[in-house]
Design a protein around this motif. Structure first.
Motif, short mmCIF file in Angstrom:
data_model
loop_
_atom_site.label_atom_id
_atom_site.label_comp_id
_atom_site.label_asym_id
_atom_site.label_seq_id
_atom_site.Cartn_x
_atom_site.Cartn_y
_atom_site.Cartn_z
N ALA A 48 0.71 -1.22 0.13
CA ALA A 48 -0.05 0.04 0.05
C ALA A 48 0.91 1.02 -0.01
CB ALA A 48 -0.86 0.02 1.21
N LEU A 49 1.94 1.26 0.87
CA LEU A 49 2.79 2.12 0.87
C LEU A 49 3.47 2.60 -0.56
CD1 LEU A 49 4.17 4.57 2.76
CD2 LEU A 49 5.78 2.85 3.05
N ILE A 67 3.56 15.17 2.08
CA ILE A 67 3.51 13.95 1.90
C ILE A 67 4.35 12.87 2.91
CG2 ILE A 67 4.57 12.36 -0.02
CD1 ILE A 67 3.71 14.32 -2.31
N ALA A 68 5.30 13.20 3.05
CA ALA A 68 6.00 12.43 4.06
C ALA A 68 5.37 12.37 5.43
CB ALA A 68 7.61 13.02 4.55
N LYS A 69 4.60 13.39 5.86
CA LYS A 69 3.89 13.40 7.11
C LYS A 69 2.84 12.32 6.96
CE LYS A 69 5.26 18.20 8.83
NZ LYS A 69 4.68 19.14 9.14
N PHE A 70 2.10 12.56 5.86
CA PHE A 70 1.02 11.60 5.70
C PHE A 70 1.37 10.20 5.84
CE2 PHE A 70 -1.46 8.94 2.64
CZ PHE A 70 -2.63 9.14 3.06
N LEU A 71 2.15 9.92 4.77
CA LEU A 71 2.83 8.58 4.88
C LEU A 71 3.13 7.80 6.06
CD1 LEU A 71 4.71 8.65 1.26
CD2 LEU A 71 2.52 7.67 1.57
N ALA A 79 -2.60 1.79 9.34
CA ALA A 79 -3.67 1.79 8.61
C ALA A 79 -3.86 1.39 7.39
CB ALA A 79 -3.89 3.50 8.59
N LEU A 80 -2.52 0.69 6.79
CA LEU A 80 -2.50 0.28 5.84
C LEU A 80 -2.53 -1.14 5.33
CD1 LEU A 80 0.65 2.55 4.32
CD2 LEU A 80 -1.90 2.95 4.18
N ARG A 81 -3.30 -1.93 6.60
CA ARG A 81 -2.99 -3.14 6.48
C ARG A 81 -4.31 -3.84 5.83
NH1 ARG A 81 -2.10 -4.71 12.78
NH2 ARG A 81 -3.85 -3.17 12.64
N SER A 82 -5.37 -2.96 5.61
CA SER A 82 -6.80 -3.37 4.98
C SER A 82 -7.33 -2.09 4.45
CB SER A 82 -7.39 -4.11 5.88
OG SER A 82 -8.24 -3.40 6.83
N CYS A 83 -8.34 -2.20 3.51
CA CYS A 83 -8.98 -1.10 2.96
C CYS A 83 -9.90 -0.71 4.20
CB CYS A 83 -9.87 -1.56 2.01
SG CYS A 83 -10.77 -0.15 1.11
N GLN A 84 -10.61 -1.42 4.84
CA GLN A 84 -11.33 -1.12 6.06
C GLN A 84 -10.66 -0.27 7.19
OE1 GLN A 84 -14.57 -0.80 6.06
NE2 GLN A 84 -14.58 0.25 8.30
N GLU A 85 -9.49 -0.75 7.50
CA GLU A 85 -8.64 0.13 8.44
C GLU A 85 -8.10 1.46 7.81
OE1 GLU A 85 -5.82 -2.74 11.11
OE2 GLU A 85 -6.04 -3.53 9.17
N PHE A 86 -7.93 1.32 6.74
CA PHE A 86 -7.56 2.55 6.00
C PHE A 86 -8.56 3.75 6.06
CE2 PHE A 86 -6.36 5.10 2.09
CZ PHE A 86 -5.45 6.10 2.71
#
Length: 266
Positions: A48-49, A67-71, A79-86
């Motif tokens: 995802a990253l 962008i760096a702060k967001f990532l 938050a990037l382990r699943s769509c629902q978690e994101f």
């Protein structure tokens, strides 16, 4: 039940869409190859990253600090382990769990880049061999409004197309509103419209200053060979070159593949 509005789809729009629909397998193969490169890491969060990083790097002048702060925030919060978690993370951060809308207003993203990311998620969702390597619960086709990631290439296309259908289609919002809201193309059909970028990219080149600058429309072999995962067999290239002339014919008033010049900055 989706009830069609009374606004008819102009013949030139319908014929262009039919061209894109008939030939969508070409760009789909290219885009699946591109997306698959981002799914190489073993951990889903790393995929995802990487998918986000590659989309963000399509910007001409990315704002690297926000962008760096967001990532960092998304990655460190798992938050990037699943769509629902994101979605849950976006909801907590922005009050909106809609991926395209939330990212579109996030500094460093913007509407075009957010739409491109969601487009890539849709490609994954529709391809089982990609989906099993990524978020198994990805669901953007059902829960998001798919938009065309309008950039300079697509703006150039609508600079030709808009006057032919009596519309001023000059920016991201007017183009997407026209296709999705006025003409009511579905989410999957908007993905077909996204193929405008491929056909536009390989049929545009900068015009000499002696011709007034801007861009001319016609087959551009150099741009075609710059696209990763594009077909390379001579027969395939010849077919795409022939189809590119057919594509250009949809953008000029007399239906031929003659060059046309617009004075938009290249």
């Amino acid at each position: 039940m989706n009830i069609r509005s009374s606004l008819p789809r102009p013949q030139r729009i319908r014929s262009l869409f039919e061209f894109l629909e008939r030939n969508k397998a070409i760009n789909l193969r290219i885009q699946r190859g591109y997306v698959a490169e981002s799914l190489a890491p073993k951990r889903v969060a790393d995929c995802a990253l990487l998918l986000m990083q590659r989309v963000l790097n399509t910007q001409s002048q990315p704002k690297l600090d926000p962008i760096a702060k967001f990532l960092q925030a998304a990655f460190k919060s798992n938050a990037l382990r699943s769509c629902q978690e994101f979605r849950c993370w976006l909801l907590a951060q922005t009050g909106n769990e809609n991926i395209r809308e939330a990212l579109g207003h996030w500094q460093g993203w913007g509407p075009k880049t957010a739409a491109l990311f969601v487009r890539n998620l849709a490609i994954i969702e529709m391809a089982p061999h990609l989906r099993k390597r990524f978020w198994p619960d990805v669901d953007v086709l059902r829960r998001e409004e798919i938009e065309v990631p309008v950039d300079a290439v697509i703006l150039e296309i609508f600079a030709h197309l808009g006057p032919l259908v009596g519309k001023a289609l000059k920016n991201y919002k007017t183009i997407n509103n026209y296709l999705r809201d006025e003409l009511e193309y579905s989410a999957k059909e908007m993905l077909v419209w996204d193929d405008l970028w491929f056909w536009g990219f390989i049929t545009q080149r900068s015009a000499p200053q002696s011709q007034g600058g801007g861009r001319t429309v016609g087959w551009n072999e150099g741009k075609y060979w710059s696209i990763p995962h594009a077909p390379r067999r001579p027969a395939d290239v010849a077919q795409i070159m022939r189809l590119s002339r057919e594509f250009v014919a949809h953008l000029v008033p007399n239906g031929t593949s003659q060059l046309a010049v617009t004075k938009r900055r290249a």
